[in-house]
Design a protein around this motif. Structure first.
Motif, PDB file in Angstrom:
ATOM      1  N   ARG A  96      14.977  10.758  61.872  1.00 21.25           N
ATOM      2  CA  ARG A  96      15.659   9.861  60.952  1.00 21.25           C
ATOM      3  C   ARG A  96      14.723   9.276  59.900  1.00 21.25           C
ATOM      4  O   ARG A  96      15.075   9.168  58.717  1.00 21.25           O
ATOM      5  N   GLU A  97      13.552   8.887  60.281  1.00 21.88           N
ATOM      6  CA  GLU A  97      12.679   8.194  59.344  1.00 21.88           C
ATOM      7  C   GLU A  97      12.211   9.109  58.212  1.00 21.88           C
ATOM      8  O   GLU A  97      11.885   8.633  57.124  1.00 21.88           O
ATOM      9  N   SER A  98      12.187  10.415  58.429  1.00 26.70           N
ATOM     10  CA  SER A  98      11.803  11.359  57.372  1.00 26.70           C
ATOM     11  C   SER A  98      13.000  11.865  56.581  1.00 26.70           C
ATOM     12  O   SER A  98      12.833  12.467  55.522  1.00 26.70           O
ATOM     13  N   LEU A  99      14.196  11.602  57.101  1.00 25.66           N
ATOM     14  CA  LEU A  99      15.397  12.122  56.453  1.00 25.66           C
ATOM     15  C   LEU A  99      15.888  11.109  55.415  1.00 25.66           C
ATOM     16  O   LEU A  99      16.882  10.402  55.599  1.00 25.66           O
ATOM     17  N   SER A 100      15.153  11.044  54.317  1.00 27.81           N
ATOM     18  CA  SER A 100      15.476  10.133  53.230  1.00 27.81           C
ATOM     19  C   SER A 100      16.740  10.584  52.503  1.00 27.81           C
ATOM     20  O   SER A 100      17.292  11.655  52.787  1.00 27.81           O
ATOM     21  N   ARG A 101      17.172   9.791  51.547  1.00 32.84           N
ATOM     22  CA  ARG A 101      18.325  10.164  50.741  1.00 32.84           C
ATOM     23  C   ARG A 101      18.086  11.502  50.046  1.00 32.84           C
ATOM     24  O   ARG A 101      18.949  12.393  50.045  1.00 32.84           O
ATOM     25  N   THR A 102      16.894  11.659  49.481  1.00 26.93           N
ATOM     26  CA  THR A 102      16.564  12.911  48.794  1.00 26.93           C
ATOM     27  C   THR A 102      16.525  14.078  49.767  1.00 26.93           C
ATOM     28  O   THR A 102      17.014  15.174  49.474  1.00 26.93           O
TER      29      THR A 102
END
Length: 509
Positions: free
Chosen positions: A236-242
């Motif tokens: 989750r923490e790496s799955l940004s909006r971009t």
């Protein structure tokens, strides 16, 4: 079944030992069925008798097989009699029809095991272990083999249905795939028209349209003996909006380009599950992709690696690509069922067929809702699953399943446990879906990008003008151009409207 204190064997009334168990048997714990009586039937004659008695007494009927209805069709307070088909679980080969006879209470896990272990064949249906054949096939029925073998309804040869005519007479009709059959229209209605509309199905017969000969082992498709499985994790923490734009965009574009009926990728089925942020504690996983490829193909490893490469392109090294594994087909199917059946509790679900992947604006909407912390659910998810392939080799009006040029099937689920949180959680899901499809009136109106909804994931919001502002009726969302014919069949076979529920087909528009 516990001892019944009622006067009639198989009829369970309020106060009988088994009544409470039958009341809460549905998968969605928001709803409880509390009719005057449950008729737990074990054969067609009992169904006929139960319907005849209800029609004679003017009682409202509902029917249940596996209990996986996500809306309150069976638990509707207006329902006085529930005809429960759950004990009708026979699977056999009918040598006269050269087809497999399957009763409506058979669960998917039992159907797969029986067909595969006895005859080496499969019906390409859903992945949940506990879904009953009854309503599932009537709604079309899709699962992990749909890209290579089509829908379950594409293999339907005949159907036995208990119907009620205009005079109230109750009888059993067998309708077949043969266009010369005078009952052919009733067969057609059960290839995607949805359950609880025309009568009560007491038996299905399955045989593939291209099957030849008398051998049961050739009557239905053969699944691959083994499956190459792959998993990719996205924290989750790496799955940004971009990053989510990239991931969901990759998934959509791949399916746009590789879902033709003759694509080599019909051997591949994948799902991308996007998870909502938990209320508290561990941030949880952001997304998981799973992949199944026919391991008997000589190019299976290449198909898998090329797909994973395209799915993760542009995301750097944060996706965790787990080692692939070759497992027996039935074990792979069980693993899918375990994952799909993990969510238990009070639920609200929605669905959509996609002809194109989601736009960046839509992906941003998913990000905003799934990453929010102002909700009270225990778990929420959006599951994007492979569609198309051999499903799209069939004309949209050849069966009642009208969505025949989609490439992705989207499933939305919100789950919680506390009854006090019902309103908040239903509202959260409604707003997500409305905002996701804001450009088309809050619903996936059939067009260049969308192709409506899946009747096996019924959603009464589609009939609510507060949440469907598109001007397109709920019937068109589920059935598209097939709705006119379905209305005619409804008028012919259920003229008294005995079989009805919130989203049942009406004789008139």
């Amino acid at each position: 079944m516990t001892e019944n204190t009622s006067s009639s064997v198989g009829v369970i009334r309020v106060g009988d030992d088994a009544y409470q168990d039958l009341s809460v048997r549905g998968i969605n714990k928001r709803f409880t069925a509390e009719p005057e009586a449950f008729h737990v039937v074990t054969g067609t004659e009992q169904v006929v008798n139960a319907v005849r008695e209800a029609v004679r007494d003017g009682k409202r009927i509902a029917v249940r097989s596996g209990g996986h209805g996500y809306e309150n069709m069976v638990g509707d307070p207006a329902v006085q009699v529930v005809i429960d088909l759950g004990e009708m679980r026979e699977v056999s080969f009918d040598p006269e029809r050269k087809a497999f006879a399957v009763e409506p209470g058979v669960r998917m896990a039992d159907l797969y095991r029986t067909l595969y272990e006895r005859w080496g064949v499969v019906l390409p249906a859903g992945d949940s272990a506990t879904v009953g054949v009854g309503g599932h096939v009537a709604g079309g029925g899709f699962g992990s083999l749909c890209r290579s073998a089509g829908l379950a309804a594409d293999h339907l040869l005949a159907v036995e249905v208990v119907v009620v005519d205009a005079s109230g007479d109750v009888r059993t009709v067998v309708a077949t795939r043969d266009p010369a059959d005078p009952h052919h229209d009733l067969w057609w209605a059960h290839t995607g028209g949805g359950g609880g509309n025309f009568g009560i199905v007491t038996r299905y017969w399955f045989r593939s349209p291209d099957a030849t000969g008398d051998d049961p082992r050739e009557a239905l498709p053969r699944p691959p003996a083994s499956v190459l499985t792959g998993t990719v994790l996205f924290n989750r923490e790496s799955l940004s909006r971009t990053a989510l734009r990239t991931l969901v965009g990759n998934f959509g574009r791949w399916h746009e380009n590789n879902s033709a009926p003759d694509s080599p990728y019909t051997a591949l089925f994948s799902g991308l599950v996007l998870f909502g942020r938990p209320r508290e504690g561990d941030p949880g996983m952001g997304a998981v992709a799973f992949v199944h490829v026919d391991a008997t193909r000589p190019d299976a490893d290449r198909l898998m690696s090329d797909y994973v490469s395209e799915l993760t392109a542009g995301l750097g090294d944060f996706p965790a690509v787990l080692p692939t594994e070759v497992v027996p087909w039935l074990e792979a199917k069980k693993a899918l069922a375990q994952a799909q059946d993990a969510e238990i509790g009070r639920q609200k679900v929605k669905s959509a067929f996609l002809r194109r992947g989601y736009s960046d604006d839509q992906i941003d909407t998913l990000y905003d809702y799934l990453d929010s912390t102002d909700h009270s659910n225990d778990s929420s998810l959006v599951s994007l699953q492979s569609y198309g392939g051999r499903v799209n080799a069939v004309a949209g009006d050849a069966t009642a399943s009208a969505q025949r040029d989609s490439v992705i099937q989207a499933f939305f689920m919100n789950t919680w446990q506390d009854e006090k949180l019902d309103e908040t959680n239903v509202d959260w899901m409604r707003r997500l879906f409305r905002d996701l499809y804001a450009k088309t009136g809050g619903v996936p109106v059939p067009g260049e990008e969308n192709d409506g909804c899946y009747i096996n994931f019924p959603d009464t919001d589609m009939a609510d003008p507060e949440w469907n502002t598109s001007g397109v009726s709920w019937e068109e969302l589920y059935y598209k151009g097939n709705i006119a014919r379905l209305r005619e069949i409804k008028a012919k076979w259920d003229p008294r409207n005995v079989f009805r529920h919130t989203l049942s087909i009406r004789s008139e528009g």
